[in-house]
Design an enzyme around this catalytic site. Structure first.
Site, PDB file in Angstrom:
ATOM      1  N   ASN A 139      -3.052  -3.933   0.498  1.00  0.00           N
ATOM      2  CA  ASN A 139      -3.129  -4.502   1.846  1.00  0.00           C
ATOM      3  C   ASN A 139      -3.607  -3.469   2.866  1.00  0.00           C
ATOM      4  O   ASN A 139      -3.502  -3.685   4.063  1.00  0.00           O
ATOM      5  CB  ASN A 139      -1.756  -5.067   2.259  1.00  0.00           C
ATOM      6  CG  ASN A 139      -0.679  -3.993   2.331  1.00  0.00           C
ATOM      7  OD1 ASN A 139      -0.938  -2.821   2.062  1.00  0.00           O
ATOM      8  ND2 ASN A 139       0.534  -4.383   2.696  1.00  0.00           N
ATOM      9  N   HIS A 141      -2.344  -0.438   3.292  1.00  0.00           N
ATOM     10  CA  HIS A 141      -1.335   0.496   3.832  1.00  0.00           C
ATOM     11  C   HIS A 141      -1.629   1.935   3.414  1.00  0.00           C
ATOM     12  O   HIS A 141      -2.236   2.179   2.373  1.00  0.00           O
ATOM     13  CB  HIS A 141       0.099   0.065   3.488  1.00  0.00           C
ATOM     14  CG  HIS A 141       0.536   0.253   2.074  1.00  0.00           C
ATOM     15  ND1 HIS A 141       1.475  -0.555   1.467  1.00  0.00           N
ATOM     16  CD2 HIS A 141       0.199   1.156   1.121  1.00  0.00           C
ATOM     17  CE1 HIS A 141       1.682  -0.143   0.230  1.00  0.00           C
ATOM     18  NE2 HIS A 141       0.929   0.892   0.003  1.00  0.00           N
ATOM     19  N   GLU A 146       2.672  -0.372   6.899  1.00  0.00           N
ATOM     20  CA  GLU A 146       2.157  -1.686   6.526  1.00  0.00           C
ATOM     21  C   GLU A 146       1.295  -2.238   7.665  1.00  0.00           C
ATOM     22  O   GLU A 146       1.333  -1.714   8.791  1.00  0.00           O
ATOM     23  CB  GLU A 146       3.339  -2.625   6.226  1.00  0.00           C
ATOM     24  CG  GLU A 146       4.266  -2.141   5.106  1.00  0.00           C
ATOM     25  CD  GLU A 146       3.659  -2.296   3.699  1.00  0.00           C
ATOM     26  OE1 GLU A 146       2.433  -2.443   3.562  1.00  0.00           O
ATOM     27  OE2 GLU A 146       4.454  -2.250   2.729  1.00  0.00           O
TER      28      GLU A 146
HETATM   29  C1  F6R Z   1       2.913   6.450  -2.071  1.00  0.00           C
HETATM   30  C2  F6R Z   1       2.300   5.793  -0.914  1.00  0.00           C
HETATM   31  C3  F6R Z   1       1.571   4.498  -1.055  1.00  0.00           C
HETATM   32  C4  F6R Z   1       0.639   4.455  -2.269  1.00  0.00           C
HETATM   33  C5  F6R Z   1      -0.040   3.093  -2.357  1.00  0.00           C
HETATM   34  C6  F6R Z   1      -0.916   2.975  -3.593  1.00  0.00           C
HETATM   35  O1  F6R Z   1       3.509   7.672  -1.693  1.00  0.00           O
HETATM   36  O2  F6R Z   1       2.432   6.297   0.163  1.00  0.00           O
HETATM   37  O3  F6R Z   1       0.816   4.282   0.120  1.00  0.00           O
HETATM   38  O4  F6R Z   1      -0.331   5.461  -2.147  1.00  0.00           O
HETATM   39  O5  F6R Z   1       0.927   2.084  -2.393  1.00  0.00           O
HETATM   40  O6  F6R Z   1      -0.099   3.044  -4.731  1.00  0.00           O
HETATM   41  P1  F6R Z   1      -0.708   3.147  -6.203  1.00  0.00           P
HETATM   42  O7  F6R Z   1      -1.362   4.472  -6.295  1.00  0.00           O
HETATM   43  O8  F6R Z   1       0.478   3.030  -7.119  1.00  0.00           O
HETATM   44  O9  F6R Z   1      -1.673   2.023  -6.325  1.00  0.00           O
END
Ligand code: F6R
Length: 246
Positions: A139, A141, A146
């Site tokens: 999304n 973030h 968010e």
């Molecule tokens: C983790 C964080 C999140 C992840 C994001 C992508 O510390 O801050 O923003 O970077 O959710 O997660 P993955 O890499 O598992 O797809």
């Protein structure tokens, strides 16, 4: 949106291993110049290859300081899915980082809001982040900022979007076990890092990557805030870059 807008520098690699290797190379170069650099670090699936490559490089982290982006609220540190446990497995236990130099928000602090203030102060006392490595959510973030997050927000307690909880449920026995809140660096904290590297891999990230790079900055896609920072490098594998027009 206020402030200068800078085009994001995008580098596309044939595969995940090449992308991860490049991210590690950039951090190793920084550590060679500045052994006591302050590193901002992510968790999740995306950075696993980066941590592997950093460890494999043999670079010393003995003087480095690290600050993680976020931590679940209310999960014991010893829980296998706490971000502290993740970092132990991915980096702390595989490097010469000193425990006292490894910082991660305490998701079990008696007063989480005070913990957020303490964490911001610790980053400031360390001299700020020299480099911050980020992933991106489906999304858009960054950290756990968010959609709708304020761009001047500091480290704070946030509610996780349901889509984020569902995405992270793969690490837990059930969706019910996924925490509903977290402590995260704010977008304001993120934008103060001197350099930012954003890593994304796989076709399921392609829409978020396209929006981050090509949409006008909007709080609906938190990662577009990175266009307000003059020194961001986006490292992608081919699948994550598939929807970019340029
Ligand atoms: C983790 C964080 C999140 C992840 C994001 C992508 O510390 O801050 O923003 O970077 O959710 O997660 P993955 O890499 O598992 O797809």
């Amino acid at each position: 949106m206020q402030g200068n807008r800078y085009p994001l520098t995008v580098e596309v690699f044939p595969d995940y291993a090449a992308m991860s290797g490049r991210a590690a190379e950039i951090v190793v170069e920084l550590l060679q110049e500045k052994p006591d650099a302050v590193l901002g670090l992510p968790t999740g699936s995306t950075p696993l290859g980066f941590y592997d490559a950093l460890v494999a490089s043999g670079v010393s982290l003995a003087q480095a300081r690290t600050f993680n982006l976020d931590e679940y609220l209310g999960l014991p540190r010893t829980h296998p899915e706490s971000y502290y446990s993740f970092m132990k497995r991915a980096l702390y236990d595989r490097s010469d980082l000193r425990p006292e130099n490894c910082h991660i928000p305490d998701g079990n602090a008696p007063d989480p809001h005070e913990e957020c203030r303490r964490y911001e102060e610790a980053i400031r006392a360390a001299g700020g982040l020299d480099i911050l490595v980020l992933g991106v959510g489906h999304n858009g973030h960054i950290g756990f900022n968010e959609p709708g997050s304020q761009w001047d927000a500091r480290t704070r307690v946030v509610n996780l979007a349901e889509s984020t909880r569902r995405a992270n449920a793969r690490f837990f026995n059930s969706l019910d076990e996924v925490p509903r809140q977290a402590i995260t660096m704010g977008i304001g904290t993120i934008l103060e890092a001197r350099r930012i590297l954003l890593l994304a891999s796989g076709q399921e990230k392609a829409p978020a990557v396209r929006d981050m790079v090509e949409s006008a900055p909007t709080p609906d896609v938190p990662a577009t805030a990175l266009q307000l920072h003059p020194n961001v490098t986006v490292l992608l594998d081919r699948e994550a870059a598939a929807l970019l027009h340029r």
